[in-house]
Motif scaffolding. Structure first.
Motif, PDB file in Angstrom:
ATOM      1  N   GLU A 124     -23.666  47.769  37.926  1.00 46.71           N
ATOM      2  CA  GLU A 124     -22.034  47.782  37.675  1.00 46.71           C
ATOM      3  C   GLU A 124     -21.581  48.756  37.950  1.00 46.71           C
ATOM      4  OE1 GLU A 124     -19.076  46.817  33.934  1.00 46.71           O
ATOM      5  OE2 GLU A 124     -21.290  46.121  33.899  1.00 46.71           O
ATOM      6  N   LYS A 125     -22.233  50.001  37.748  1.00 45.12           N
ATOM      7  CA  LYS A 125     -21.778  51.311  37.604  1.00 45.12           C
ATOM      8  C   LYS A 125     -21.734  51.768  39.164  1.00 45.12           C
ATOM      9  CE  LYS A 125     -22.156  56.074  36.373  1.00 45.12           C
ATOM     10  NZ  LYS A 125     -22.868  57.170  35.457  1.00 45.12           N
ATOM     11  N   THR A 126     -22.702  51.387  39.905  1.00 47.26           N
ATOM     12  CA  THR A 126     -22.741  51.783  41.311  1.00 47.26           C
ATOM     13  C   THR A 126     -21.888  50.963  42.242  1.00 47.26           C
ATOM     14  OG1 THR A 126     -25.163  52.147  41.334  1.00 47.26           O
ATOM     15  CG2 THR A 126     -24.226  51.721  43.426  1.00 47.26           C
ATOM     16  N   ALA A 127     -21.673  49.617  41.714  1.00 42.72           N
ATOM     17  CA  ALA A 127     -20.563  48.872  42.522  1.00 42.72           C
ATOM     18  C   ALA A 127     -19.370  49.288  42.287  1.00 42.72           C
ATOM     19  CB  ALA A 127     -20.871  47.370  42.004  1.00 42.72           C
ATOM     20  N   SER A 128     -18.943  49.808  41.096  1.00 45.76           N
ATOM     21  CA  SER A 128     -17.688  50.057  41.000  1.00 45.76           C
ATOM     22  C   SER A 128     -17.453  51.563  41.525  1.00 45.76           C
ATOM     23  CB  SER A 128     -17.530  50.500  39.458  1.00 45.76           C
ATOM     24  OG  SER A 128     -17.518  49.317  38.585  1.00 45.76           O
ATOM     25  N   LEU A 129     -18.435  52.187  41.756  1.00 39.99           N
ATOM     26  CA  LEU A 129     -18.298  53.865  42.501  1.00 39.99           C
ATOM     27  C   LEU A 129     -18.047  53.450  44.002  1.00 39.99           C
ATOM     28  CD1 LEU A 129     -18.433  56.672  42.418  1.00 39.99           C
ATOM     29  CD2 LEU A 129     -20.918  56.626  42.551  1.00 39.99           C
ATOM     30  N   VAL A 130     -19.073  52.618  44.498  1.00 41.28           N
ATOM     31  CA  VAL A 130     -18.955  52.416  45.890  1.00 41.28           C
ATOM     32  C   VAL A 130     -17.677  51.488  46.266  1.00 41.28           C
ATOM     33  CG1 VAL A 130     -19.911  50.720  47.785  1.00 41.28           C
ATOM     34  CG2 VAL A 130     -21.471  52.153  46.127  1.00 41.28           C
ATOM     35  N   ILE A 131     -17.042  50.820  45.657  1.00 40.80           N
ATOM     36  CA  ILE A 131     -15.800  50.099  45.707  1.00 40.80           C
ATOM     37  C   ILE A 131     -14.654  51.217  45.913  1.00 40.80           C
ATOM     38  CG2 ILE A 131     -14.190  48.431  45.148  1.00 40.80           C
ATOM     39  CD1 ILE A 131     -16.193  46.791  43.734  1.00 40.80           C
ATOM     40  N   GLY A 132     -14.751  51.885  45.100  1.00 43.12           N
ATOM     41  CA  GLY A 132     -13.560  53.091  44.805  1.00 43.12           C
ATOM     42  C   GLY A 132     -13.720  53.957  46.053  1.00 43.12           C
ATOM     43  N   ILE A 133     -15.079  54.308  46.742  1.00 43.48           N
ATOM     44  CA  ILE A 133     -14.910  55.271  47.765  1.00 43.48           C
ATOM     45  C   ILE A 133     -14.660  54.544  48.892  1.00 43.48           C
ATOM     46  CG2 ILE A 133     -16.807  56.373  48.991  1.00 43.48           C
ATOM     47  CD1 ILE A 133     -18.536  56.922  46.532  1.00 43.48           C
ATOM     48  N   VAL A 134     -15.071  53.213  49.238  1.00 42.05           N
ATOM     49  CA  VAL A 134     -14.752  52.674  50.401  1.00 42.05           C
ATOM     50  C   VAL A 134     -13.011  52.278  50.504  1.00 42.05           C
ATOM     51  CG1 VAL A 134     -14.484  50.281  51.197  1.00 42.05           C
ATOM     52  CG2 VAL A 134     -16.912  51.164  50.432  1.00 42.05           C
ATOM     53  N   CYS A 135     -12.305  52.407  49.141  1.00 32.11           N
ATOM     54  CA  CYS A 135     -10.946  52.054  49.217  1.00 32.11           C
ATOM     55  C   CYS A 135     -10.333  53.274  49.719  1.00 32.11           C
ATOM     56  CB  CYS A 135     -10.438  51.263  48.087  1.00 32.11           C
ATOM     57  SG  CYS A 135     -10.858  49.711  47.467  1.00 32.11           S
ATOM     58  N   LEU A 136     -10.983  54.430  49.111  1.00 28.01           N
ATOM     59  CA  LEU A 136     -10.401  55.690  49.197  1.00 28.01           C
ATOM     60  C   LEU A 136     -10.556  56.284  50.689  1.00 28.01           C
ATOM     61  CD1 LEU A 136      -8.908  58.567  48.318  1.00 28.01           C
ATOM     62  CD2 LEU A 136     -11.317  59.304  47.462  1.00 28.01           C
ATOM     63  N   LEU A 137     -11.579  56.093  51.255  1.00 32.81           N
ATOM     64  CA  LEU A 137     -11.852  56.342  52.650  1.00 32.81           C
ATOM     65  C   LEU A 137     -11.273  55.508  53.578  1.00 32.81           C
ATOM     66  CD1 LEU A 137     -15.805  57.039  52.540  1.00 32.81           C
ATOM     67  CD2 LEU A 137     -13.928  58.855  52.671  1.00 32.81           C
ATOM     68  N   SER A 138     -10.937  54.152  53.279  1.00 29.01           N
ATOM     69  CA  SER A 138     -10.023  53.459  53.949  1.00 29.01           C
ATOM     70  C   SER A 138      -8.627  53.715  54.271  1.00 29.01           C
ATOM     71  CB  SER A 138     -10.225  52.012  53.565  1.00 29.01           C
ATOM     72  OG  SER A 138     -11.427  51.286  53.578  1.00 29.01           O
ATOM     73  N   CYS A 139      -8.126  54.564  52.997  1.00 29.57           N
ATOM     74  CA  CYS A 139      -6.761  54.956  52.999  1.00 29.57           C
ATOM     75  C   CYS A 139      -6.942  56.193  53.798  1.00 29.57           C
ATOM     76  CB  CYS A 139      -6.310  55.403  51.669  1.00 29.57           C
ATOM     77  SG  CYS A 139      -5.935  53.968  50.724  1.00 29.57           S
ATOM     78  N   ILE A 140      -7.632  57.114  53.807  1.00 29.68           N
ATOM     79  CA  ILE A 140      -7.715  58.449  54.547  1.00 29.68           C
ATOM     80  C   ILE A 140      -8.004  58.147  55.739  1.00 29.68           C
ATOM     81  CG2 ILE A 140      -8.994  60.652  54.725  1.00 29.68           C
ATOM     82  CD1 ILE A 140      -9.724  60.278  51.859  1.00 29.68           C
TER      83      ILE A 140
END
Length: 323
Positions: A124-140
């Motif tokens: 669960e922790k890895t999934a939350s981290l990966v989702i957050g990173i994907v969303c951040l990089l998509s914005c940048i």
């Protein structure tokens, strides 16, 4: 998303897509958020994040950008600043959906093929981290799109709609960014999803043959083998759907690059370039509502939860009348 869509076909197709895609993704969000589909929390997080980004695509790209430009051509969002912001959000949600699908595929690949890493990575922790990173990089990654558009025309001193600047095709910096953009979405996801699914299916088939030999039940029924076959069907369905719906988009990009022609910014529905461009947009947007139906067809518990959700208003009404 370079100019307003036009023509009777697209004027009908986009509202249909919105009428199906928005409720379908909302239903998926409601069902997955309950956590009753028999899936781990990590998997649920991925599927829920994909459903949310797909829902955003339907709202921003289909309803606001496409339908709004057809039926409400001179609204506030049709001004160049509004169009720029809307387009950036379209690309952000698009990239988020695509790369969350890749992240989910990687998670399933690790879970099936690398049992040692499963307990560490598929959490669960890895999934939350990966989702957050994907969303951040998509914005940048998509922020520069705000600066590549100019007004399609100016009416009474106000800039309307968006048209790509000529420097977008000439400047080495922007040309490099184009290739980076299309490499990251969807060329690289194409490669990764295909590769990981091929490796996953290969592993499942090899493991299934080994299990049959050990059990000596080549012709008998095996519940685990049946579940693996469902996994193969799900993987192939998602991959094939992704490929088919993005193929014209990739082909259009390669055509523009090799012929040197620009994207069509006009509104002539009779022009083949306009028809091709709008068709690629439509198919790309269609990929934002197909996963829900794939889950409904291949996942039994999702079907059960869907049935409960659909009959819940009638159950509530019946209970209220009975009281």
């Amino acid at each position: 998303m370079h100019g307003p869509a036009n023509g009777p076909v697209f004027a009908i197709c986009y509202p249909i897509l919105a009428a199906i895609g928005a409720p379908a993704n909302l239903v998926a969000i409601l069902i997955l958020s309950r956590g009753r589909c028999g899936l781990s929390r990590g998997i649920t997080y991925y599927l829920l994040a994909i459903a949310v980004t797909d829902f955003l695509i339907i709202i921003v790209a289909v309803i606001i950008n496409r339908i709004g430009s057809i039926y409400f051509r001179y609204s506030l969002l049709s001004t160049t600043p509004g169009c720029r912001i809307c387009t950036v959000f379209v690309y952000i949600s698009r990239d988020g959906s695509v790369w969350l699908t890749v992240a989910f595929t990687i998670d399933r690949f690790v879970a099936i093929c690398f049992q040692i890493l499963k307990t560490r990575y598929c959490t669960e922790k890895t999934a939350s981290l990966v989702i957050g990173i994907v969303c951040l990089l998509s914005c940048i990654k998509n922020a520069p799109f705000f600066f590549v558009y100019q007004p399609l025309y100016i009416l009474e001193g106000k800039p309307w709609f968006c048209d790509l600047k000529s420097s977008y095709y000439i400047s080495p910096v922007w040309k490099s960014y184009q290739w980076l953009d299309h490499t990251l979405t969807p060329l690289l996801p194409f490669f990764l999803i295909l590769l990981l699914n091929v490796l996953t299916v290969r592993y499942i088939l090899a493991a299934s043959k080994a299990r049959k030999r050990l059990r000596g039940t080549e012709n008998s029924k095996d519940a685990e083998l049946a579940n693996r076959k469902k996994s193969i069907i799900l993987l192939f369905t998602i991959s094939l759907s992704f490929l088919l719906l993005w193929a014209t988009y990739v082909g259009r990009f390669l055509y523009v690059q090799f012929t040197g022609e620009g994207y069509f910014g006009g509104l002539d529905f009779k022009d083949p370039q306009f028809i091709l461009q709008e068709t690629t947009n439509l198919l790309q947007l269609l990929s934002s509502c197909n996963n829900v139906f794939i889950y409904a067809v291949t996942q039994n518990k999702f079907q059960e939860e869907l049935k409960k959700l659909l009959i819940s208003p009638y159950t509530f009404f019946y209970s209220y009348i009975k009281r």
